[in-house]
Structure formats: C-alpha cells, structure tokens
Design an enzyme around this catalytic site. Sequence first.
Site, PDB file in Angstrom:
ATOM      1  N   HIS A 119       0.815  -1.216   0.000  1.00 21.26           N
ATOM      2  CA  HIS A 119       0.000   0.000   0.000  1.00 21.26           C
ATOM      3  C   HIS A 119       0.852   1.271   0.000  1.00 21.26           C
ATOM      4  CE1 HIS A 119       0.881   0.684   4.313  1.00 21.26           C
ATOM      5  NE2 HIS A 119       0.854  -0.634   4.386  1.00 21.26           N
ATOM      6  N   ASP A 120       0.407   2.236  -0.778  1.00 20.44           N
ATOM      7  CA  ASP A 120       0.978   3.585  -0.814  1.00 20.44           C
ATOM      8  C   ASP A 120       2.374   3.643  -1.416  1.00 20.44           C
ATOM      9  OD1 ASP A 120      -1.247   4.954   0.713  1.00 20.44           O
ATOM     10  OD2 ASP A 120      -0.594   3.513   2.226  1.00 20.44           O
ATOM     11  N   GLY A 137       5.161  -0.892   2.405  1.00 20.45           N
ATOM     12  CA  GLY A 137       4.310   0.282   2.307  1.00 20.45           C
ATOM     13  C   GLY A 137       5.084   1.585   2.284  1.00 20.45           C
TER      14      GLY A 137
END
Length: 265
Positions: A119-120, A137
Amino acid sequence: MIHPTAIVADGARLGADVRIGPYSIVGSNVTLGDKVELVSHAVVEGNTTIGPGTRIFPFASIGHEPQDLKFHGENSRLEIGANCTIRESVTINPGTENGGMVTRIGNNCLIMANAHVAHDAILGNNVIMANYVGVAGHVQVGDNVIFGGTCVIHQFTRIGAHAFIGAQSMVDGDVIPYGMAVGNRATLTGLNLIGLKRRGFEREAIHRLRAAYRQIFASEGTLRERVEDAAEIFSQDALVQDVVRFIADAQDRPILLPRNGHETE
C-alpha cells in the site's frame, strides 16, 4: 474478448480490444485501458485503473485491500500505467488513509512472479522487479530502477532513479540515484555504472558523477558538509544535483552508506 468462464462485474469499464482470459475476475470499480490482457485466473478488484497494453498473468491478485491493520475500508486507489507486465502470483495493494490514498506504478514496468507491491508505494517508469521482490508500504522508487531477485525494501524507504538493488538484499535505508546497493543489511557499493552506460549517459557525465560520489562518501568531515561541497563544486552538473537533492530531502529513513562509511573504489 471475454472468456465464458470469466466474471466481469457490472460497472467495470473496459477499453477497446481488452482480452479477459479463463476464470479471471474484474471488479465493479475497475478500469481496464485499451488492449489490456488478463491471461487467465487473474483477479483485479478495488478502485483500480490499469493503463493500455498492460498484461497480467495467472493468479495475480491486483487491487485487493491492503495488508495493513490500520486500513478500515477507505476509498483508496491503485493506478497501474501503460505497457506493464505483471507476472504470475504478483500481489499489488491500493493505498491507505495514512499514506496518500493511492498506490501508483508507472509505465513499462516488469514485475516478475511472486513479487509484492504494498500500500501507498509509488513506482516510477521502466522499473524491473525480479522474482520474489517485496516492496513495503510507502516506498518510493524512481524511474529505471532494477531490483534483483528475493530482495526486500523497508517501509518508507526511497530508491533513487537508475539505482540497482542486488539480489537477496535487505534495504532499510534510502539509496541515492544512480547508486548500487547489495547485502543484508544492504550497504551502498558504488554507482550503477553498467546501467548508466547501457542507458546512454555520456562518459564525461559519468566521470563527474564518480568524482562527486568519492567526495560525498569520503572520510573527512560530516556527510552534510561533503554534500554541500559537492553541490557547490558540481553546481552545473544535473546528475550530481539529483544526488544532492535526494540526500537533502531525506526524512523517514537514513541514507544508505558504504560499509565503512565512505567511498572505497
């Protein structure tokens, strides 16, 4: 062309000449650009956009919710660029509220089998990730970075453009643009000279970059002082200024250094 065994949810947006192979699943908030191909058994879910010409191979899981205990169903996104190749069993997750709400992968990227993008994370263009690479992340990766097999990248780490990460490395610090990092824990082992030559950088520019590298990672003074000196001496050199800005912008993770703290070539 959609195979009879594929499931395409109502609301999914498909471009021209999209091919969805056997047993693939496309969610209702997915956008597939022109000539995207899901070879077979691929799943694309969430608020996911995939650019034209990208191919996704069997058992890839694209756009499912992040592996983050702080995620609580926010309306985050995943954006994958054009002409990417995403091989078997790759997993890529969307963003989170704590990281800007988006995971983004640039154009012309090759992500080999069993790799993971968390994520991200933000990946630039022309990135190559070999098998079993794990990008945690909030990682930021510049253009033209190459990751060797089975290496892992610590969360919030930055990898500068044109860097090379050696196989089986564990990287827990920022890698300067044009740098090469190898080991567990990884250290800076020099410049990615082979990559620079292959991409057509001028010999004189490479020589200046090597000179600046030796100065920045010399044994005298502090890193900050050496970076300031390099910024002044090579004020007209674009490659050196890329490195200077990258080091100046460090925030969450330390800058990766050579094993003994200074240049050894």
